[in-house]
Write a protein that holds these residues in place. Structure first.
Motif, PDB file in Angstrom:
ATOM      1  N   ALA A 166      -6.708  10.395  -5.848  1.00 52.99           N
ATOM      2  CA  ALA A 166      -6.102   9.641  -6.956  1.00 52.99           C
ATOM      3  C   ALA A 166      -6.629  10.101  -8.321  1.00 52.99           C
ATOM      4  O   ALA A 166      -7.814  10.374  -8.479  1.00 52.99           O
ATOM      5  CB  ALA A 166      -6.374   8.152  -6.773  1.00 52.99           C
TER       6      ALA A 166
ATOM      7  N   PHE B  93      -6.456   1.425  -8.130  1.00 57.32           N
ATOM      8  CA  PHE B  93      -6.258   2.090  -6.835  1.00 57.32           C
ATOM      9  C   PHE B  93      -7.094   3.367  -6.759  1.00 57.32           C
ATOM     10  O   PHE B  93      -7.710   3.761  -7.743  1.00 57.32           O
ATOM     11  CB  PHE B  93      -4.763   2.358  -6.607  1.00 57.32           C
ATOM     12  N   GLY B  94      -7.146   3.948  -5.554  1.00 54.45           N
ATOM     13  CA  GLY B  94      -7.938   5.161  -5.377  1.00 54.45           C
ATOM     14  C   GLY B  94      -9.201   4.942  -4.559  1.00 54.45           C
ATOM     15  O   GLY B  94     -10.144   5.720  -4.629  1.00 54.45           O
ATOM     16  N   ALA B  95      -9.221   3.864  -3.770  1.00 53.29           N
ATOM     17  CA  ALA B  95     -10.370   3.620  -2.892  1.00 53.29           C
ATOM     18  C   ALA B  95     -10.289   4.469  -1.621  1.00 53.29           C
ATOM     19  O   ALA B  95     -11.260   4.582  -0.883  1.00 53.29           O
ATOM     20  CB  ALA B  95     -10.447   2.143  -2.516  1.00 53.29           C
ATOM     21  N   GLY B  96      -9.116   5.053  -1.376  1.00 50.31           N
ATOM     22  CA  GLY B  96      -8.941   5.792  -0.126  1.00 50.31           C
ATOM     23  C   GLY B  96      -8.858   4.862   1.069  1.00 50.31           C
ATOM     24  O   GLY B  96      -9.224   5.202   2.190  1.00 50.31           O
ATOM     25  N   MET B  97      -8.351   3.662   0.825  1.00 50.82           N
ATOM     26  CA  MET B  97      -8.253   2.654   1.886  1.00 50.82           C
ATOM     27  C   MET B  97      -6.807   2.330   2.251  1.00 50.82           C
ATOM     28  O   MET B  97      -6.558   1.596   3.201  1.00 50.82           O
ATOM     29  CB  MET B  97      -8.955   1.360   1.451  1.00 50.82           C
ATOM     30  N   GLY B  98      -5.857   2.861   1.485  1.00 56.03           N
ATOM     31  CA  GLY B  98      -4.449   2.485   1.664  1.00 56.03           C
ATOM     32  C   GLY B  98      -3.886   2.848   3.036  1.00 56.03           C
ATOM     33  O   GLY B  98      -3.408   1.980   3.766  1.00 56.03           O
ATOM     34  N   LEU B  99      -3.947   4.136   3.380  1.00 61.23           N
ATOM     35  CA  LEU B  99      -3.379   4.566   4.667  1.00 61.23           C
ATOM     36  C   LEU B  99      -4.085   3.912   5.858  1.00 61.23           C
ATOM     37  O   LEU B  99      -3.412   3.407   6.757  1.00 61.23           O
ATOM     38  CB  LEU B  99      -3.387   6.110   4.773  1.00 61.23           C
TER      39      LEU B  99
ATOM     40  N   ILE C  50       3.570   5.796  -3.212  1.00 64.62           N
ATOM     41  CA  ILE C  50       4.670   6.556  -3.826  1.00 64.62           C
ATOM     42  C   ILE C  50       4.462   6.602  -5.344  1.00 64.62           C
ATOM     43  O   ILE C  50       4.537   7.654  -5.972  1.00 64.62           O
ATOM     44  CB  ILE C  50       6.052   5.955  -3.489  1.00 64.62           C
TER      45      ILE C  50
ATOM     46  N   ALA D 104       3.515  10.332  -5.631  1.00 65.41           N
ATOM     47  CA  ALA D 104       4.771  11.084  -5.480  1.00 65.41           C
ATOM     48  C   ALA D 104       5.632  11.003  -6.746  1.00 65.41           C
ATOM     49  O   ALA D 104       5.264  10.351  -7.728  1.00 65.41           O
ATOM     50  CB  ALA D 104       5.538  10.564  -4.268  1.00 65.41           C
TER      51      ALA D 104
ATOM     52  N   ALA E 113      -6.381  12.652   5.101  1.00 66.63           N
ATOM     53  CA  ALA E 113      -5.864  11.586   4.230  1.00 66.63           C
ATOM     54  C   ALA E 113      -6.042  10.205   4.858  1.00 66.63           C
ATOM     55  O   ALA E 113      -6.199   9.211   4.156  1.00 66.63           O
ATOM     56  CB  ALA E 113      -4.389  11.831   3.924  1.00 66.63           C
TER      57      ALA E 113
ATOM     58  N   GLU F 164       0.836  -1.208   0.000  1.00 67.42           N
ATOM     59  CA  GLU F 164       0.000   0.000   0.000  1.00 67.42           C
ATOM     60  C   GLU F 164       0.872   1.260   0.000  1.00 67.42           C
ATOM     61  O   GLU F 164       0.594   2.219  -0.721  1.00 67.42           O
ATOM     62  CB  GLU F 164      -0.922   0.033   1.223  1.00 67.42           C
TER      63      GLU F 164
ATOM     64  N   ASP G  31       9.652   9.717   0.365  1.00 68.05           N
ATOM     65  CA  ASP G  31       9.478  10.164  -1.017  1.00 68.05           C
ATOM     66  C   ASP G  31       9.611  11.660  -1.165  1.00 68.05           C
ATOM     67  O   ASP G  31       9.488  12.420  -0.208  1.00 68.05           O
ATOM     68  CB  ASP G  31       8.143   9.669  -1.605  1.00 68.05           C
TER      69      ASP G  31
ATOM     70  N   SER H   6      -7.229  -1.955  -3.053  1.00 67.14           N
ATOM     71  CA  SER H   6      -7.107  -1.692  -1.607  1.00 67.14           C
ATOM     72  C   SER H   6      -8.240  -2.337  -0.820  1.00 67.14           C
ATOM     73  O   SER H   6      -8.096  -2.649   0.356  1.00 67.14           O
ATOM     74  CB  SER H   6      -7.071  -0.195  -1.320  1.00 67.14           C
TER      75      SER H   6
ATOM     76  N   ILE I 161       1.464  15.678   1.878  1.00 63.95           N
ATOM     77  CA  ILE I 161       0.051  15.578   2.254  1.00 63.95           C
ATOM     78  C   ILE I 161      -0.285  16.770   3.144  1.00 63.95           C
ATOM     79  O   ILE I 161       0.227  16.880   4.262  1.00 63.95           O
ATOM     80  CB  ILE I 161      -0.217  14.254   3.014  1.00 63.95           C
TER      81      ILE I 161
HETATM   82  N1  LIG Z   1       3.174   9.353  -0.518  1.00 62.95           N
HETATM   83  C1  LIG Z   1       2.178  10.223  -0.718  1.00 62.95           C
HETATM   84  N2  LIG Z   1       2.433  11.439  -1.278  1.00 62.95           N
HETATM   85  C2  LIG Z   1       1.435  12.334  -1.478  1.00 62.95           C
HETATM   86  N3  LIG Z   1       0.153  12.120  -1.152  1.00 62.95           N
HETATM   87  C3  LIG Z   1      -0.158  10.947  -0.588  1.00 62.95           C
HETATM   88  C4  LIG Z   1       0.822   9.935  -0.342  1.00 62.95           C
HETATM   89  N4  LIG Z   1       0.210   8.878   0.240  1.00 62.95           N
HETATM   90  C5  LIG Z   1      -1.086   9.211   0.356  1.00 62.95           C
HETATM   91  N5  LIG Z   1      -1.312  10.457  -0.134  1.00 62.95           N
HETATM   92  C6  LIG Z   1      -2.612  11.196  -0.141  1.00 62.95           C
HETATM   93  O1  LIG Z   1      -3.497  10.595   0.800  1.00 62.95           O
HETATM   94  C7  LIG Z   1      -4.674  10.125   0.132  1.00 62.95           C
HETATM   95  C8  LIG Z   1      -5.156   8.855   0.807  1.00 62.95           C
HETATM   96  O2  LIG Z   1      -4.200   7.810   0.620  1.00 62.95           O
HETATM   97  P1  LIG Z   1      -4.697   6.292   0.651  1.00 62.95           P
HETATM   98  O3  LIG Z   1      -3.529   5.423   0.396  1.00 62.95           O
HETATM   99  O4  LIG Z   1      -5.466   6.067   1.911  1.00 62.95           O
HETATM  100  O5  LIG Z   1      -5.745   6.221  -0.543  1.00 62.95           O
HETATM  101  P2  LIG Z   1      -5.468   6.236  -2.122  1.00 62.95           P
HETATM  102  O6  LIG Z   1      -4.012   6.005  -2.376  1.00 62.95           O
HETATM  103  O7  LIG Z   1      -6.049   7.450  -2.692  1.00 62.95           O
HETATM  104  O8  LIG Z   1      -6.324   4.974  -2.593  1.00 62.95           O
HETATM  105  P3  LIG Z   1      -6.008   3.425  -2.251  1.00 62.95           P
HETATM  106  O9  LIG Z   1      -4.784   3.377  -1.414  1.00 62.95           O
HETATM  107  O10 LIG Z   1      -7.218   2.927  -1.517  1.00 62.95           O
HETATM  108  O11 LIG Z   1      -5.864   2.762  -3.557  1.00 62.95           O
HETATM  109  C9  LIG Z   1      -4.264   9.968  -1.317  1.00 62.95           C
HETATM  110  O12 LIG Z   1      -5.357  10.022  -2.207  1.00 62.95           O
HETATM  111  C10 LIG Z   1      -3.309  11.154  -1.493  1.00 62.95           C
HETATM  112  O13 LIG Z   1      -4.041  12.369  -1.613  1.00 62.95           O
END
Ligand SMILES: Nc1ncnc2c1ncn2[C@@H]1O[C@H](COP(=O)(O)OP(=O)(O)OP(=O)(O)O)[C@@H](O)[C@H]1O
Ligand SMILES: [Mg+2]
Lengths: 137, 114
Positions: free
Chosen positions: A93, A102-108, A50, A54, A85, A45, A74, B35, A79
């Motif tokens: 995304a 990607f772009g579900a907003g579930m990564g972090l 990145i 980034a 976030a 994730e 990175d 994700s 952010i």
């Molecule tokens: N390394 C980074 N550099 C800049 N912005 C970031 C970075 N990581 C996360 N973000 C910001 O935080 C938001 C939320 O990140 P998150 O990983 O939760 O979701 P996502 O990447 O948009 O989608 P997903 O991870 O679910 O595919 C991103 O859409 C982006 O705006």
């Protein structure tokens, strides 16, 4: 053991190769499968973040018998509002990133849930540093 | 349900991987959002996805999955098949939509992960 990788922003063909290599290493070391899954899901994730958000970055993985420590640094837009976030479902995304799945907003939130210790630090306009610690024992 | 039964129910085709009678799944998860897939803790399910690129295989690899079904009859790029092979993942293709493939498999007894 230390491993390090360079990550190129926008390069979705290679995204995941660092995580894949860390996974292989942990498997060879005989680490428990459920721990490996937590490590590589969190790392993947963060690696994809990145690539998706980034310009470029570096990943270092320090593995010892007690724990795995992952640091992702990175250079990129950073952010502006970390709390926002971290909210499940929040994403900036691009269409291109969404087409890659990607772009579900579930990564972090997902990284946070899998980590024993999770730190994120970001300077808008400069870049982001993510640190993940997962206990092996 | 065995993978062979699954493949025949969705009029599918195995694109790579060796499948025998011991290849079997009980659970499924369908999504195009990687994700979403990565939030699932368990690893004993088949992924059904319309995402026809290497990231769906990477996601399966990190999730420790063995079976991925690509729906909507999309022909995957060669790089995706190669990565699946390299990762020991069985890649199945079905001409059906995600809804139809999922519905058929659910009716046949496969369970959702949640
Ligand atoms: N390394 C980074 N550099 C800049 N912005 C970031 C970075 N990581 C996360 N973000 C910001 O935080 C938001 C939320 O990140 P998150 O990983 O939760 O979701 P996502 O990447 O948009 O989608 P997903 O991870 O679910 O595919 C991103 O859409 C982006 O705006
Ligand atoms: Mg993300």
């Amino acid at each position: 053991m230390d491993l390090s990788f360079n990550i190129q922003g926008g390069d979705f063909t290679s995204a995941g190769t660092a995580s894949s290599q860390v996974r292989r290493t942990l498997k060879e070391l005989g680490v428990d499968a459920s721990v490996i899954k937590r490590v590589v899901v969190a790392l993947y994730e963060a690696e994809v973040n990145i690539v998706a958000h980034a310009c470029h970055g570096t990943i270092t993985a320090q593995i010892n018998p007690e724990r795995v420590f992952l640091q992702l640094v990175d250079e990129g837009p950073g952010i502006p509002d970390i709390e926002k976030a971290m909210t499940p479902g929040f994403s900036t995304a691009s269409q291109e990133v969404r087409e890659m799945g990607f772009g579900a907003g579930m990564g972090l939130p997902n990284i946070c849930r899998n980590a024993d210790v999770f730190n994120i630090h970001s300077v808008p306009g400069k870049g982001t540093t993510v640190e993940i610690t997962i206990q092996i024992k | 349900m065995t993978i062979h039964e699954i493949v025949s129910l969705v009029k599918g085709k195995i694109l790579c991987g060796n499948v025998g009678e011991e290849d079997f799944v009980e659970y499924c998860f369908a999504s195009d959002l990687m994700s979403d897939v990565l939030t699932v803790r368990r690893s004993d399910f088949m992924l059904i996805t319309g995402l026809s690129n290497v990231q769906s295989i990477r996601t399966a690899e990190m999730s420790d999955l063995k079976y991925v079904m690509l729906v909507r009859g999309k022909t995957p790029p060669q790089t995706m098949i190669e990565l699946a092979e390299e990762s020991g993942i069985v890649l199945i293709m079905s001409p059906y939509s995600m809804f139809k493939a999922s519905g058929i498999l659910y009716m046949a007894g496969l369970k959702g992960v949640f």
